[in-house]
Write a protein that holds these residues in place. Sequence first.
Motif, mmCIF file in Angstrom:
data_model
loop_
_atom_site.group_PDB
_atom_site.id
_atom_site.type_symbol
_atom_site.label_atom_id
_atom_site.label_comp_id
_atom_site.label_asym_id
_atom_site.label_seq_id
_atom_site.Cartn_x
_atom_site.Cartn_y
_atom_site.Cartn_z
ATOM 1 N N ASN A 107 -12.335 1.541 13.049
ATOM 2 C CA ASN A 107 -11.616 0.332 12.652
ATOM 3 C C ASN A 107 -11.165 -0.457 13.876
ATOM 4 O O ASN A 107 -11.218 -1.686 13.893
ATOM 5 N N ASP A 150 -10.938 -4.091 9.351
ATOM 6 C CA ASP A 150 -9.505 -4.332 9.505
ATOM 7 C C ASP A 150 -8.714 -3.586 8.424
ATOM 8 O O ASP A 150 -7.949 -4.179 7.666
ATOM 9 N N ALA A 151 -8.902 -2.267 8.386
ATOM 10 C CA ALA A 151 -8.320 -1.454 7.311
ATOM 11 C C ALA A 151 -7.361 -0.401 7.845
ATOM 12 O O ALA A 151 -7.292 0.715 7.324
ATOM 13 N N GLU A 152 -6.613 -0.731 8.873
ATOM 14 C CA GLU A 152 -5.730 0.253 9.494
ATOM 15 C C GLU A 152 -4.689 0.790 8.517
ATOM 16 O O GLU A 152 -4.436 1.996 8.459
ATOM 17 N N SER A 153 -4.074 -0.093 7.746
ATOM 18 C CA SER A 153 -3.054 0.370 6.793
ATOM 19 C C SER A 153 -3.695 1.216 5.698
ATOM 20 O O SER A 153 -3.090 2.176 5.209
ATOM 21 N N GLY A 154 -4.932 0.876 5.301
ATOM 22 C CA GLY A 154 -5.635 1.670 4.304
ATOM 23 C C GLY A 154 -5.931 3.068 4.822
ATOM 24 O O GLY A 154 -5.763 4.061 4.098
ATOM 25 N N TRP A 179 -7.431 1.110 -0.702
ATOM 26 C CA TRP A 179 -5.997 0.900 -0.432
ATOM 27 C C TRP A 179 -5.772 -0.418 0.309
ATOM 28 O O TRP A 179 -4.818 -1.151 0.025
ATOM 29 N N GLU A 180 -6.649 -0.717 1.263
ATOM 30 C CA GLU A 180 -6.487 -1.947 2.036
ATOM 31 C C GLU A 180 -6.640 -3.182 1.160
ATOM 32 O O GLU A 180 -6.017 -4.219 1.405
ATOM 33 N N SER A 181 -7.449 -3.083 0.107
ATOM 34 C CA SER A 181 -7.699 -4.233 -0.774
ATOM 35 C C SER A 181 -6.466 -4.630 -1.574
ATOM 36 O O SER A 181 -6.350 -5.765 -2.025
#
Length: 389
Positions: free
Chosen positions: A351, A293-297, A166-168
Amino acid sequence: MSSSFRSSHSSLDNSAFHTAEFNSSELNTSASSRPLAAYGWDDAWAAEFAPYAEQGLVPGRVVRVDRGQCDVVTADGTLRADTAFVTPHDPMRVICTGDWAAVEPVGDPRFVRTYLPRRTAFVRSTSSNRSEAQILAANVDHAIIAVSLAVELDLGRIERFLALAWESGAQPLVVLTKADLVPDPAGLSYLVQDVETTAPGVQVLPVSATTGEGVEILAAVVAGGTSVLLGQSGAGKSTLANALLGEEVMAVQAAREVDGKGRHTTTTRNLLVLPGGGVLIDTPGLRGVGLYDAESGVGQVFAEIEELAADCRFHDCAHLAEPGCAVLAAIEDGSLAERRLDSYRKLLRENQRIVAKTDARLRAEIRRDWKAKGAEGRANMQAKRGRLR
């Protein structure tokens, strides 16, 4: 005819000439790049590349990366290019499989001069203690997470892959490989539902390369763009890639019968054209799936928890023991599995640690938070002791 009219007319002629010249150049670039359409080249990429075309460079897609060199497919075929000009110290800026490159048309060696801004990038944290970023694939539309049904499902690992996907910026898809090893339809349905609960908003597809189950559906899903194939060693990625390609292109090794784990059959990331449309990036098995750094993911994987958190009494609720916590209320009434909340907390903490290593301000905020919570805990303890006296 007045001189002012002649000047204006001449200016218009020159403008029209330059416009025609630009359009002609644009058309020539587009026409010369048509063979790249199978690799995902489109008008938007052509517009991005226009300044480099004016410099005499040619476009190409990176299909494989080696130490200091890469294979690039261009309109005239595949060539080996040197990456000396695109190897900065920042690991997020090194060239990787899936990039669209600007390559010198001639030379020995030929050099990649730069690459176009990435639309998406699949990034994980390295397994080293430095927690540096590693880009696995660029400009990906679908992230296929291969999970073997030959071993017990690891839902936590699936959640990790989903967070990175999702983060990508890509659309995740969970493929349950080796479905023929679960002959009971009811049992297979149960496993699919279990993963669907873990992957809200994500298609979960059981597939068997042996029987062909699900392969046509998967081929239709990935036909519209670039897909990256991810998973542990032994998940059946190479076998699945061969099924999509319709031929034995990728080498395959048998997984161990003891634990279902495999050895690294694929050792490099390779971009391959699929016969039904689209391209596939096959990757080596991933032992470590560190967040970067994948908090939104993470938030997207655990969307139901974030929705519940919006109804908590306190906006900074940690969902531990606070009064009016909607998340804990959902745990109590059984609408939210405790495993999901534990996994959510774990991935957020991990994260945060990764980001804090490169973000001084966040490190300071974490220290302040720790001190505040420590002071609050000491105050509560002192108050409790006072009541006991």
